[in-house]
Motif scaffolding. Structure first.
Motif, PDB file in Angstrom:
ATOM      1  N   LEU A 110      21.688 -14.463  21.646  1.00  0.00           N
ATOM      2  CA  LEU A 110      21.176 -13.572  22.700  1.00  0.00           C
ATOM      3  C   LEU A 110      19.649 -13.447  22.760  1.00  0.00           C
ATOM      4  O   LEU A 110      19.097 -13.206  23.843  1.00  0.00           O
ATOM      5  CB  LEU A 110      21.793 -12.179  22.535  1.00  0.00           C
ATOM      6  CG  LEU A 110      23.318 -12.121  22.722  1.00  0.00           C
ATOM      7  CD1 LEU A 110      23.850 -10.733  22.373  1.00  0.00           C
ATOM      8  CD2 LEU A 110      23.711 -12.493  24.143  1.00  0.00           C
ATOM      9  N   LEU A 111      18.964 -13.585  21.634  1.00  0.00           N
ATOM     10  CA  LEU A 111      17.502 -13.430  21.662  1.00  0.00           C
ATOM     11  C   LEU A 111      16.800 -14.441  22.571  1.00  0.00           C
ATOM     12  O   LEU A 111      15.802 -14.088  23.215  1.00  0.00           O
ATOM     13  CB  LEU A 111      16.930 -13.513  20.243  1.00  0.00           C
ATOM     14  CG  LEU A 111      17.178 -12.296  19.332  1.00  0.00           C
ATOM     15  CD1 LEU A 111      16.626 -12.545  17.938  1.00  0.00           C
ATOM     16  CD2 LEU A 111      16.576 -11.023  19.928  1.00  0.00           C
ATOM     17  N   PRO A 112      17.272 -15.704  22.668  1.00  0.00           N
ATOM     18  CA  PRO A 112      16.607 -16.642  23.588  1.00  0.00           C
ATOM     19  C   PRO A 112      16.592 -16.169  25.051  1.00  0.00           C
ATOM     20  O   PRO A 112      15.663 -16.508  25.788  1.00  0.00           O
ATOM     21  CB  PRO A 112      17.427 -17.927  23.437  1.00  0.00           C
ATOM     22  CG  PRO A 112      17.921 -17.871  22.033  1.00  0.00           C
ATOM     23  CD  PRO A 112      18.245 -16.417  21.806  1.00  0.00           C
ATOM     24  N   ILE A 113      17.576 -15.385  25.458  1.00  0.00           N
ATOM     25  CA  ILE A 113      17.578 -14.850  26.826  1.00  0.00           C
ATOM     26  C   ILE A 113      16.323 -14.017  27.048  1.00  0.00           C
ATOM     27  O   ILE A 113      15.612 -14.179  28.053  1.00  0.00           O
ATOM     28  CB  ILE A 113      18.832 -13.993  27.093  1.00  0.00           C
ATOM     29  CG1 ILE A 113      20.099 -14.846  27.015  1.00  0.00           C
ATOM     30  CG2 ILE A 113      18.737 -13.287  28.465  1.00  0.00           C
ATOM     31  CD1 ILE A 113      21.391 -14.058  27.172  1.00  0.00           C
ATOM     32  N   LEU A 114      16.039 -13.131  26.091  1.00  0.00           N
ATOM     33  CA  LEU A 114      14.879 -12.247  26.207  1.00  0.00           C
ATOM     34  C   LEU A 114      13.579 -13.023  26.045  1.00  0.00           C
ATOM     35  O   LEU A 114      12.592 -12.753  26.744  1.00  0.00           O
ATOM     36  CB  LEU A 114      14.957 -11.132  25.161  1.00  0.00           C
ATOM     37  CG  LEU A 114      16.238 -10.289  25.160  1.00  0.00           C
ATOM     38  CD1 LEU A 114      16.128  -9.168  24.128  1.00  0.00           C
ATOM     39  CD2 LEU A 114      16.512  -9.703  26.536  1.00  0.00           C
ATOM     40  N   PHE A 115      13.583 -13.995  25.134  1.00  0.00           N
ATOM     41  CA  PHE A 115      12.379 -14.799  24.914  1.00  0.00           C
ATOM     42  C   PHE A 115      11.997 -15.549  26.190  1.00  0.00           C
ATOM     43  O   PHE A 115      10.844 -15.485  26.641  1.00  0.00           O
ATOM     44  CB  PHE A 115      12.600 -15.788  23.767  1.00  0.00           C
ATOM     45  CG  PHE A 115      11.461 -16.754  23.578  1.00  0.00           C
ATOM     46  CD1 PHE A 115      10.312 -16.366  22.910  1.00  0.00           C
ATOM     47  CD2 PHE A 115      11.530 -18.046  24.087  1.00  0.00           C
ATOM     48  CE1 PHE A 115       9.245 -17.247  22.748  1.00  0.00           C
ATOM     49  CE2 PHE A 115      10.478 -18.936  23.925  1.00  0.00           C
ATOM     50  CZ  PHE A 115       9.341 -18.532  23.256  1.00  0.00           C
ATOM     51  N   PHE A 116      12.940 -16.246  26.788  1.00  0.00           N
ATOM     52  CA  PHE A 116      12.623 -17.051  27.971  1.00  0.00           C
ATOM     53  C   PHE A 116      12.426 -16.178  29.217  1.00  0.00           C
ATOM     54  O   PHE A 116      11.697 -16.571  30.128  1.00  0.00           O
ATOM     55  CB  PHE A 116      13.700 -18.113  28.193  1.00  0.00           C
ATOM     56  CG  PHE A 116      13.633 -19.224  27.184  1.00  0.00           C
ATOM     57  CD1 PHE A 116      12.565 -20.114  27.165  1.00  0.00           C
ATOM     58  CD2 PHE A 116      14.620 -19.364  26.219  1.00  0.00           C
ATOM     59  CE1 PHE A 116      12.478 -21.126  26.217  1.00  0.00           C
ATOM     60  CE2 PHE A 116      14.559 -20.382  25.271  1.00  0.00           C
ATOM     61  CZ  PHE A 116      13.484 -21.256  25.277  1.00  0.00           C
ATOM     62  N   TYR A 117      13.042 -14.999  29.233  1.00  0.00           N
ATOM     63  CA  TYR A 117      12.759 -14.056  30.320  1.00  0.00           C
ATOM     64  C   TYR A 117      11.291 -13.637  30.270  1.00  0.00           C
ATOM     65  O   TYR A 117      10.591 -13.632  31.297  1.00  0.00           O
ATOM     66  CB  TYR A 117      13.669 -12.832  30.209  1.00  0.00           C
ATOM     67  CG  TYR A 117      13.269 -11.700  31.130  1.00  0.00           C
ATOM     68  CD1 TYR A 117      13.569 -11.736  32.489  1.00  0.00           C
ATOM     69  CD2 TYR A 117      12.558 -10.600  30.643  1.00  0.00           C
ATOM     70  CE1 TYR A 117      13.184 -10.708  33.334  1.00  0.00           C
ATOM     71  CE2 TYR A 117      12.172  -9.570  31.480  1.00  0.00           C
ATOM     72  CZ  TYR A 117      12.487  -9.627  32.823  1.00  0.00           C
ATOM     73  OH  TYR A 117      12.087  -8.608  33.657  1.00  0.00           O
ATOM     74  N   GLN A 118      10.822 -13.290  29.079  1.00  0.00           N
ATOM     75  CA  GLN A 118       9.424 -12.887  28.913  1.00  0.00           C
ATOM     76  C   GLN A 118       8.469 -14.031  29.255  1.00  0.00           C
ATOM     77  O   GLN A 118       7.425 -13.817  29.874  1.00  0.00           O
ATOM     78  CB  GLN A 118       9.181 -12.424  27.469  1.00  0.00           C
ATOM     79  CG  GLN A 118       9.747 -11.056  27.142  1.00  0.00           C
ATOM     80  CD  GLN A 118       9.012  -9.931  27.842  1.00  0.00           C
ATOM     81  OE1 GLN A 118       7.840 -10.055  28.199  1.00  0.00           O
ATOM     82  NE2 GLN A 118       9.696  -8.817  28.060  1.00  0.00           N
ATOM     83  N   GLN A 119       8.845 -15.249  28.867  1.00  0.00           N
ATOM     84  CA  GLN A 119       7.979 -16.396  29.150  1.00  0.00           C
ATOM     85  C   GLN A 119       7.930 -16.707  30.647  1.00  0.00           C
ATOM     86  O   GLN A 119       6.883 -17.091  31.171  1.00  0.00           O
ATOM     87  CB  GLN A 119       8.458 -17.633  28.365  1.00  0.00           C
ATOM     88  CG  GLN A 119       8.378 -17.483  26.850  1.00  0.00           C
ATOM     89  CD  GLN A 119       7.006 -17.046  26.381  1.00  0.00           C
ATOM     90  OE1 GLN A 119       5.992 -17.626  26.759  1.00  0.00           O
ATOM     91  NE2 GLN A 119       6.959 -15.999  25.552  1.00  0.00           N
ATOM     92  N   ALA A 120       9.062 -16.540  31.331  1.00  0.00           N
ATOM     93  CA  ALA A 120       9.085 -16.718  32.797  1.00  0.00           C
ATOM     94  C   ALA A 120       8.211 -15.656  33.466  1.00  0.00           C
ATOM     95  O   ALA A 120       7.485 -15.934  34.423  1.00  0.00           O
ATOM     96  CB  ALA A 120      10.520 -16.640  33.313  1.00  0.00           C
ATOM     97  N   LYS A 121       8.267 -14.463  32.923  1.00  0.00           N
ATOM     98  CA  LYS A 121       7.475 -13.351  33.443  1.00  0.00           C
ATOM     99  C   LYS A 121       5.976 -13.617  33.288  1.00  0.00           C
ATOM    100  O   LYS A 121       5.163 -13.254  34.143  1.00  0.00           O
ATOM    101  CB  LYS A 121       7.871 -12.074  32.674  1.00  0.00           C
ATOM    102  CG  LYS A 121       7.446 -10.772  33.305  1.00  0.00           C
ATOM    103  CD  LYS A 121       8.038  -9.628  32.493  1.00  0.00           C
ATOM    104  CE  LYS A 121       7.544  -8.292  33.026  1.00  0.00           C
ATOM    105  NZ  LYS A 121       8.075  -7.173  32.219  1.00  0.00           N
ATOM    106  N   LYS A 122       5.606 -14.295  32.193  1.00  0.00           N
ATOM    107  CA  LYS A 122       4.198 -14.628  31.942  1.00  0.00           C
ATOM    108  C   LYS A 122       3.778 -15.932  32.618  1.00  0.00           C
ATOM    109  O   LYS A 122       2.667 -16.413  32.385  1.00  0.00           O
ATOM    110  CB  LYS A 122       3.965 -14.742  30.432  1.00  0.00           C
ATOM    111  CG  LYS A 122       4.148 -13.434  29.672  1.00  0.00           C
ATOM    112  CD  LYS A 122       4.086 -13.676  28.164  1.00  0.00           C
ATOM    113  CE  LYS A 122       4.328 -12.382  27.394  1.00  0.00           C
ATOM    114  NZ  LYS A 122       4.392 -12.628  25.935  1.00  0.00           N
TER     115      LYS A 122
END
Length: 396
Positions: A110-122
């Motif tokens: 599940l952590l990769p979901i949050l990681f790549f969400y944050q990276q898409a946001k940036k």
């Protein structure tokens, strides 16, 4: 590394960012037993990925305006942290590394979901980078598939066996939708992935794969202009014909595969009906209301059936109770809502990529284990697409 560098140059990507590093570390992790032995190296690589994921987890917690899918993911992670910590501290195993696998599996899923969400946001992640990642991830996954096959053959001294890496390859199918500007490449990608899914001989993966292929054919015909529809239909007929011929050959020459298909048609479930029955009986027998609400604890299905439930809904009900089942349901409801909202902001290929991602993630909860075994590429696409699905400034 050289292979990845060449891919970056091919797609005109000049600057490396933290996304690239994460994907590269993931690749190095899965090269264990291929270019280096299992041990300290792969443990360090896994810890680095978890650390990067936890950093994004805390970033999301501090952000009060997270979309619903990200909120539901955070709630699931918090639940797994609580239950995972309890089994590590109070579990019966003397070797605590065994008890820690529950928490590590949840983090890796599940952590990769949050990681790549944050990276898409940036703005560190875009469709071009994801296409580059696909070729790298696919190459590593296929090597991992062959390595697992080789080890199984040596250990079991048999030539045919099921390979769970087929589910990892299944998770790559949504990427095929992204190459809509090159239909021939799409069908080549699809053919190679489906070939390995069939080779893995996992019934659930094959069935879900067939559904995704049908969705792919439908979306390809639907989005093409009238002049190109004939070409798409021709490619689709060739693909279906080749796959049907290959399955027919496997049925005739591979006794193990033929038995799997026949057992499926006869309703045989590889002993899962007994596992389901044992776990369900244990849940019904226990009249403790607290256990009904909070569950019996992490990995409790192993105590009752000697194995995992191979069904996320039953596994979660037993381990985490009605509370956990509610959070799992909330996750998939928020997933479906995000998908519905994405129709207005995502292009046709990305929308159908998201649809196939949902189909794979949801159906796998029924046929196997999904929520604690999302592959990194699933987290990558869910994080990226969920950001663009709800972003007011996005239309990709």
């Amino acid at each position: 590394i050289v292979f990845t560098s060449n891919l970056f140059l091919m797609f005109n990507i000049r600057k490396i960012n933290v996304c690239d590093i994460f994907v590269l570390i993931w690749g190095m992790y899965y090269l264990q037993d291929i270019i280096y032995p299992q041990g300290l190296i792969n443990q360090i690589l896994q810890l680095i990925m978890i650390a990067l994921g936890l950093f994004s987890f805390f970033q999301c917690i501090l952000n009060r305006s997270n979309p619903e899918l990200i909120r539901s993911t955070i709630l699931l992670i918090l639940m797994y942290i609580v239950y995972g910590s309890i089994i590590i501290m109070f579990g019966d195993n003397i070797d605590k590394t065994v008890d820690s696998t529950y928490l590590k599996a949840s983090f890796n899923s599940l952590l990769p979901i949050l990681f790549f969400y944050q990276q898409a946001k940036k703005q560190h992640l875009n469709a071009i980078r994801i296409k580059v990642y696909f070729f790298f991830i696919a190459a590593i996954t296929i090597m991992h598939f062959m390595q697992v096959d080789k080890v199984a053959m040596l250990m079991l001294d048999i030539e045919e066996n099921t390979n769970n890496v087929a589910y990892m390859i299944l998770s790559l199918l949504p990427f095929a939708f992204l190459f809509n500007e090159k239909p021939l490449l799409q069908y080549i990608i699809l053919s190679i992935l489906v070939f390995y899914i069939l080779l893995g001989m996992k019934r659930g993966a094959i069935l879900i794969g067939i559904i995704v292929v049908l969705l792919f054919i439908y979306s390809s015909i639907k989005e093409q202009s009238l002049g190109k529809k004939f070409l798409v239909i021709l490619f689709s007929v060739i693909l279906v014909g080749v796959l049907a011929n290959y399955i027919g050959q496997m049925m005739n020459t591979n006794e193990y595969f033929a038995n799997i298909i026949q057992n499926t048609l006869d309703g045989e479930s590889s002993g899962r009906d007994k596992i389901f029955s044992s776990i369900w009986s244990a849940i019904k027998r226990d009249t403790n209301i607290l256990k009904l609400i909070l569950g019996h604890g992490a990995n409790s299905t192993i105590n009752y059936a000697g194995n995992f439930a191979h069904n996320d809904w039953l596994e979660t009900l037993c381990n985490n109770g009605v509370l956990g089942l509610s959070l799992l349901l909330y996750f998939f409801i928020s997933f479906a809502r995000t998908l519905f909202c994405s129709r207005r902001r995502l292009s046709e290929p990305l929308f159908y990529c998201f649809v196939s991602l949902f189909i794979i993630s949801f159906l796998k909860t029924i046929f196997s284990m999904s929520i604690q075994s999302f592959d990194m590429c699933q987290g990558l696409l869910i994080g990226f697409l969920s950001y663009h699905a709800l972003s007011q400034n996005s239309r990709i």
